[in-house]
Motif scaffolding. Structure first.
Motif, short mmCIF file in Angstrom:
data_model
loop_
_atom_site.label_atom_id
_atom_site.label_comp_id
_atom_site.label_asym_id
_atom_site.label_seq_id
_atom_site.Cartn_x
_atom_site.Cartn_y
_atom_site.Cartn_z
N TYR A 115 -44.82 -67.59 -38.73
CA TYR A 115 -45.82 -66.58 -38.35
C TYR A 115 -45.15 -65.22 -38.27
O TYR A 115 -44.08 -65.06 -37.66
CB TYR A 115 -46.46 -66.96 -37.03
CG TYR A 115 -47.70 -66.18 -36.70
CD1 TYR A 115 -48.84 -66.26 -37.52
CD2 TYR A 115 -47.76 -65.35 -35.60
CE1 TYR A 115 -49.99 -65.55 -37.22
CE2 TYR A 115 -48.91 -64.64 -35.28
CZ TYR A 115 -50.02 -64.74 -36.11
OH TYR A 115 -51.16 -64.03 -35.81
N VAL A 116 -45.74 -64.22 -38.87
CA VAL A 116 -45.07 -62.94 -39.08
C VAL A 116 -44.67 -62.26 -37.77
O VAL A 116 -43.62 -61.60 -37.72
CB VAL A 116 -45.95 -62.01 -39.95
CG1 VAL A 116 -47.20 -61.57 -39.18
CG2 VAL A 116 -45.15 -60.82 -40.45
N GLU A 117 -45.44 -62.43 -36.72
CA GLU A 117 -45.08 -61.79 -35.45
C GLU A 117 -43.88 -62.48 -34.80
O GLU A 117 -43.08 -61.83 -34.12
CB GLU A 117 -46.30 -61.74 -34.54
CG GLU A 117 -47.38 -60.80 -35.07
CD GLU A 117 -48.66 -60.83 -34.28
OE1 GLU A 117 -48.69 -61.47 -33.20
OE2 GLU A 117 -49.65 -60.22 -34.73
N ASP A 118 -43.75 -63.79 -35.01
CA ASP A 118 -42.53 -64.48 -34.59
C ASP A 118 -41.32 -63.93 -35.35
O ASP A 118 -40.25 -63.73 -34.79
CB ASP A 118 -42.65 -65.99 -34.85
CG ASP A 118 -43.30 -66.74 -33.69
OD1 ASP A 118 -43.41 -66.17 -32.59
OD2 ASP A 118 -43.68 -67.90 -33.90
N VAL A 128 -45.17 -69.93 -32.36
CA VAL A 128 -46.50 -70.22 -32.92
C VAL A 128 -46.39 -71.40 -33.89
O VAL A 128 -45.63 -71.35 -34.86
CB VAL A 128 -47.07 -68.98 -33.65
CG1 VAL A 128 -48.44 -69.30 -34.25
CG2 VAL A 128 -47.17 -67.79 -32.70
N THR A 129 -47.15 -72.45 -33.65
CA THR A 129 -47.20 -73.57 -34.59
C THR A 129 -48.04 -73.18 -35.80
O THR A 129 -48.81 -72.22 -35.76
CB THR A 129 -47.81 -74.82 -33.94
OG1 THR A 129 -49.22 -74.57 -33.70
CG2 THR A 129 -47.11 -75.18 -32.64
N ASP A 170 -50.60 -74.71 -37.04
CA ASP A 170 -52.03 -74.84 -36.76
C ASP A 170 -52.55 -73.64 -35.97
O ASP A 170 -53.63 -73.10 -36.27
CB ASP A 170 -52.30 -76.13 -35.99
CG ASP A 170 -52.12 -77.37 -36.85
OD1 ASP A 170 -52.32 -77.28 -38.08
OD2 ASP A 170 -51.75 -78.44 -36.31
N GLU A 171 -51.78 -73.21 -34.96
CA GLU A 171 -52.18 -72.03 -34.19
C GLU A 171 -52.18 -70.78 -35.07
O GLU A 171 -53.11 -69.96 -35.03
CB GLU A 171 -51.21 -71.82 -33.03
CG GLU A 171 -51.26 -72.91 -31.97
CD GLU A 171 -50.09 -72.83 -31.00
OE1 GLU A 171 -50.20 -73.40 -29.91
OE2 GLU A 171 -49.07 -72.19 -31.34
N GLY A 172 -51.13 -70.64 -35.87
CA GLY A 172 -50.99 -69.45 -36.69
C GLY A 172 -52.05 -69.35 -37.76
O GLY A 172 -52.56 -68.26 -38.04
N LEU A 173 -52.39 -70.47 -38.38
CA LEU A 173 -53.43 -70.45 -39.41
C LEU A 173 -54.78 -70.05 -38.82
O LEU A 173 -55.53 -69.27 -39.42
CB LEU A 173 -53.53 -71.81 -40.09
CG LEU A 173 -52.42 -72.17 -41.07
CD1 LEU A 173 -52.62 -73.58 -41.60
CD2 LEU A 173 -52.34 -71.17 -42.22
N ARG A 174 -55.09 -70.57 -37.65
CA ARG A 174 -56.37 -70.20 -37.02
C ARG A 174 -56.39 -68.70 -36.70
O ARG A 174 -57.39 -68.02 -36.97
CB ARG A 174 -56.60 -71.03 -35.76
CG ARG A 174 -57.87 -70.64 -34.99
CD ARG A 174 -58.17 -71.62 -33.90
NE ARG A 174 -58.64 -72.89 -34.45
CZ ARG A 174 -59.91 -73.16 -34.73
NH1 ARG A 174 -60.85 -72.25 -34.52
NH2 ARG A 174 -60.24 -74.33 -35.22
N LYS A 175 -55.32 -68.20 -36.14
CA LYS A 175 -55.25 -66.77 -35.82
C LYS A 175 -55.37 -65.93 -37.09
O LYS A 175 -56.02 -64.88 -37.10
CB LYS A 175 -53.94 -66.45 -35.10
CG LYS A 175 -53.85 -67.04 -33.71
CD LYS A 175 -52.45 -66.92 -33.11
CE LYS A 175 -52.08 -65.50 -32.80
NZ LYS A 175 -50.80 -65.40 -32.05
#
Length: 345
Positions: free
Chosen positions: A223-226, A309-310, A312-317
């Motif tokens: 995830y780009v913010e990570d 961020v996993t 699944d979490e990242g894709l939803r966001k």
């Protein structure tokens, strides 16, 4: 710190700019504003007194000299690059010009500035690269910082060359450098030619969702913010001359990732039929690497970083962001060639 961020109007660069401003750093955003750049990416921080923007090309030696002397940065975060594998297949020259010649020019300017300042010990040059420089993995194994370079595309070859230049300037001229190699990034503001935004856009438009080959290629999704968080940490605490592999610890095949996105869209923007019905397998790109996977031991043990961020979490966001920001997408989709299939050799 006062940080010069190159490519700060791009996808990853803008995430770095936003986070650095949020954390109180002063940022000079240097970007040539080529086709994939978008100043809307940094609109949320553009009015900050700690933010300034310079439009210039890293290949322009005089402009780089003037930039360093005029802004006097404490550190450089070098993200400016041509980055799309398919585009590098169709037009490799631009990748050599920007990623190799541009990095050389920037290194020379940074070195001259650093030496003129008396070689300050706190100065840093962080070079942001990719795991694609290592080539491809089989079903098992992980890339480490000691993995031999074996790039398979013009893009990855150009990034490998830039990595070697940065390392050489550290060894030969003692420029204080740190190198990072990341896995596949995703998240808000990603230019709509990469896999995840292509899937979202085609699904919503009722067009075929293209998946290369059989969709069995595996990537480690970050995830780009990570990633931005890891880069700032590497800049502040990374050991000079050291490289750090930054991964999301989220391996997935392309087809599984596409199906996850379709399932999220089914929930958030229902259609008459499941979006997965639009999946279409297309001719694979030439030299398509089978699998990338990163061993994050060094960045975890030495810098204390892990992704938060996993997938699944990242894709939803990410899907939620694209659904809420159609105005941003419309402006980019109007640019010439965006959305066309590239890199067929």
């Amino acid at each position: 710190m006062k940080i010069l961020v190159t490519g700060g109007a791009g996808f990853i660069g803008s995430a770095v700019v936003r986070l650095a401003i949020e954390r109180g750093h002063e940022v000079i955003n240097l970007d040539a504003l080529t086709y994939a750049a978008c100043l809307e990416n940094v609109a949320s921080v553009a009015m900050s007194p700690n933010y300034s923007f310079v439009q210039a090309d890293i290949r322009d030696a005089m402009a780089m000299e003037a930039l360093f002397n005029g802004h006097q940065p404490d550190a450089v975060m070098h993200l400016a690059a041509e980055s799309h594998v398919d585009r590098s297949i169709d037009g490799p020259g631009a990748f050599i010009e920007t990623n190799v010649n541009g990095t050389f020019t920037l290194l020379q300017a940074a070195r001259s500035y650093w030496e003129a300042k008396g070689r300050p010990a706190a100065f840093r040059f962080l070079h942001v690269s990719t795991d694609e420089v290592y080539g491809t993995l089989g079903a098992t194994g992980l890339f480490t910082e000691d993995t031999a370079y074996a790039p398979n595309s013009p893009y990855s070859a150009s990034k490998a060359a830039s990595d070697h230049l940065v390392r050489a300037w550290g060894e030969t001229f003692e420029l204080p450098v740190v190198i990072t190699n990341c896995s596949n990034n995703y998240g808000p503001y990603q230019f709509p030619e990469k896999l995840i935004p292509v899937v979202i856009l085609n699904a919503l438009a009722g067009r075929p969702i293209p998946v290369y080959g059989k969709g069995e290629n595996i990537r480690d999704w970050l995830y780009v913010e990570d990633h931005a968080d890891a880069l700032l940490l590497a800049l502040e605490k990374g050991e000079l001359g050291r490289s750090y592999n930054i991964g999301g610890e989220n391996e997935a095949t392309n087809i599984d990732l596409v199906r996850k996105i379709c399932a999220i869209l089914d929930e958030l923007r229902p259609s008459d039929a499941p979006y997965a019905d639009q999946i279409t397998f297309v001719t694979d790109r030439p030299g398509h690497d089978l699998r990338y996977a990163i061993d994050p031991t060094r960045v975890r043990d030495e810098l204390g970083w892990r992704p938060s961020v996993t997938v699944d979490e990242g894709l939803r966001k990410t899907v939620e962001w694209y659904l809420a920001n159609g105005y941003w997408l419309d402006a980019l989709l109007a640019r010439h060639g965006v959305g066309e299939r590239l890199g067929q050799g």
